[in-house]
Design a protein around this motif. Structure first.
Motif, PDB file in Angstrom:
ATOM      1  N   LEU A   1      -9.373 -14.283  24.537  1.00 29.63           N
ATOM      2  CA  LEU A   1      -8.314 -13.330  24.233  1.00 29.63           C
ATOM      3  C   LEU A   1      -7.542 -13.755  22.997  1.00 29.63           C
ATOM      4  CD1 LEU A   1      -6.871 -12.582  27.789  1.00 29.63           C
ATOM      5  CD2 LEU A   1      -8.676 -11.379  26.548  1.00 29.63           C
ATOM      6  N   MET A   2      -7.199 -12.776  22.178  1.00 30.98           N
ATOM      7  CA  MET A   2      -6.413 -13.085  20.979  1.00 30.98           C
ATOM      8  C   MET A   2      -5.009 -13.534  21.375  1.00 30.98           C
ATOM      9  SD  MET A   2      -5.353  -9.342  19.371  1.00 30.98           S
ATOM     10  CE  MET A   2      -6.947  -9.068  18.715  1.00 30.98           C
ATOM     11  N   SER A   3      -4.419 -14.309  20.541  1.00 36.40           N
ATOM     12  CA  SER A   3      -3.057 -14.783  20.781  1.00 36.40           C
ATOM     13  C   SER A   3      -2.082 -13.707  20.298  1.00 36.40           C
ATOM     14  CB  SER A   3      -2.831 -16.086  20.015  1.00 36.40           C
ATOM     15  OG  SER A   3      -1.499 -16.500  20.179  1.00 36.40           O
ATOM     16  N   VAL A   4      -1.098 -13.385  21.125  1.00 36.29           N
ATOM     17  CA  VAL A   4      -0.121 -12.360  20.746  1.00 36.29           C
ATOM     18  C   VAL A   4       1.295 -12.875  20.937  1.00 36.29           C
ATOM     19  CG1 VAL A   4      -1.608 -10.376  21.221  1.00 36.29           C
ATOM     20  CG2 VAL A   4      -0.193 -11.282  23.035  1.00 36.29           C
ATOM     21  N   LYS A   5       2.148 -12.419  20.045  1.00 35.61           N
ATOM     22  CA  LYS A   5       3.583 -12.692  20.146  1.00 35.61           C
ATOM     23  C   LYS A   5       4.292 -11.375  19.908  1.00 35.61           C
ATOM     24  CE  LYS A   5       3.290 -17.424  18.786  1.00 35.61           C
ATOM     25  NZ  LYS A   5       3.324 -18.414  17.800  1.00 35.61           N
ATOM     26  N   THR A   6       5.463 -11.248  20.477  1.00 34.44           N
ATOM     27  CA  THR A   6       6.213 -10.009  20.342  1.00 34.44           C
ATOM     28  C   THR A   6       7.702 -10.309  20.254  1.00 34.44           C
ATOM     29  OG1 THR A   6       6.706  -7.902  21.394  1.00 34.44           O
ATOM     30  CG2 THR A   6       6.163  -9.716  22.852  1.00 34.44           C
ATOM     31  N   ASP A   7       8.424  -9.407  19.648  1.00 38.86           N
ATOM     32  CA  ASP A   7       9.879  -9.545  19.574  1.00 38.86           C
ATOM     33  C   ASP A   7      10.551  -9.068  20.861  1.00 38.86           C
ATOM     34  OD1 ASP A   7       9.710 -10.520  16.976  1.00 38.86           O
ATOM     35  OD2 ASP A   7       9.922  -8.531  16.071  1.00 38.86           O
ATOM     36  N   ARG A   8       9.860  -8.259  21.613  1.00 43.35           N
ATOM     37  CA  ARG A   8      10.413  -7.765  22.871  1.00 43.35           C
ATOM     38  C   ARG A   8      10.245  -8.827  23.956  1.00 43.35           C
ATOM     39  NH1 ARG A   8       7.555  -2.668  21.299  1.00 43.35           N
ATOM     40  NH2 ARG A   8       9.154  -1.274  20.504  1.00 43.35           N
ATOM     41  N   PRO A   9      11.125  -8.805  24.955  1.00 42.21           N
ATOM     42  CA  PRO A   9      11.062  -9.827  26.011  1.00 42.21           C
ATOM     43  C   PRO A   9       9.983  -9.538  27.068  1.00 42.21           C
ATOM     44  CG  PRO A   9      12.870  -8.328  26.433  1.00 42.21           C
ATOM     45  CD  PRO A   9      12.280  -7.913  25.117  1.00 42.21           C
ATOM     46  N   LEU A  10       8.746  -9.925  26.782  1.00 41.48           N
ATOM     47  CA  LEU A  10       7.658  -9.732  27.739  1.00 41.48           C
ATOM     48  C   LEU A  10       7.478 -10.986  28.577  1.00 41.48           C
ATOM     49  CD1 LEU A  10       6.987  -7.394  25.696  1.00 41.48           C
ATOM     50  CD2 LEU A  10       4.610  -7.799  26.280  1.00 41.48           C
TER      51      LEU A  10
END
Length: 184
Positions: free
Chosen positions: A55-64
């Motif tokens: 799986l690709m690595s993901v980051k987000t600005d929203r609080p997941l």
């Protein structure tokens, strides 16, 4: 091959051509993703290898939450997924994030992204899109609306490239009108 008769009977659209005027004594089946998967499995190939990608690595600005990040990574890597999660687990936020990434990565327009669900789901997701200040405004429709839209579809019109089927119990079997509309 009598040993394969049970397997042949489980394949969609199976037909034996041995009783025609000029019998050929062969079987034919419908060319469908389900049949291709089943035949690959019978040939001892791995039809599930696509799901074994890193799986690709993901980051987000929203609080997941961590599990939501994993869901997001899964949908962005694998692309054809079903999230069988309970209500209130944050599937809508994952949908919003995935749709925004798809729009950004693949140059999709809002009309390329559809949300299909029950009337209550359409209302709830519309509120969530506003709450999370979504940069996508998908085409929102009920299953009935999708059936009407597909029925009036003009040949040559591009199909949506990103669809979220919410409450997908409406797509129970391959012959239901919703399922057929979803496949077209």
């Amino acid at each position: 091959m009598p040993a394969l008769n049970a397997e042949i009977n489980t394949v969609q659209g199976h037909r034996y051509h041995g009783f025609e005027a000029k019998p050929r004594k062969i079987w034919s089946v419908v060319d469908s993703p389900r049949n291709r998967c089943q035949i690959a499995y019978l040939r001892e190939e791995n039809p599930y290898s696509h799901y074994e990608q890193v799986l690709m690595s993901v980051k987000t600005d929203r609080p997941l939450y961590e599990y939501q990040l994993e869901m997001l990574a899964f949908v962005l890597t694998i692309r054809h997924v079903i999230f069988a999660c309970e209500m209130g687990t944050g599937k809508t936020l994952v949908f919003i994030e995935a749709a925004e990434r798809a729009k950004e990565l693949h140059g999709l327009k809002d009309e390329d992204i559809w949300y299909v669900g029950p009337r209550s789901g359409v209302k709830a997701v519309t509120r969530e899109l506003k709450k999370w200040k979504s940069t996508v405004q998908p085409e929102m429709m009920t299953y009935e609306g999708m059936k009407k839209r597909v029925k009036l579809w003009r040949k040559g019109t591009p199909a949506p490239r990103f669809i979220c089927f919410d409450e997908c119990s409406k797509l129970k079997g391959p012959t239901t009108k919703q399922s057929i509309s979803g496949l077209h």
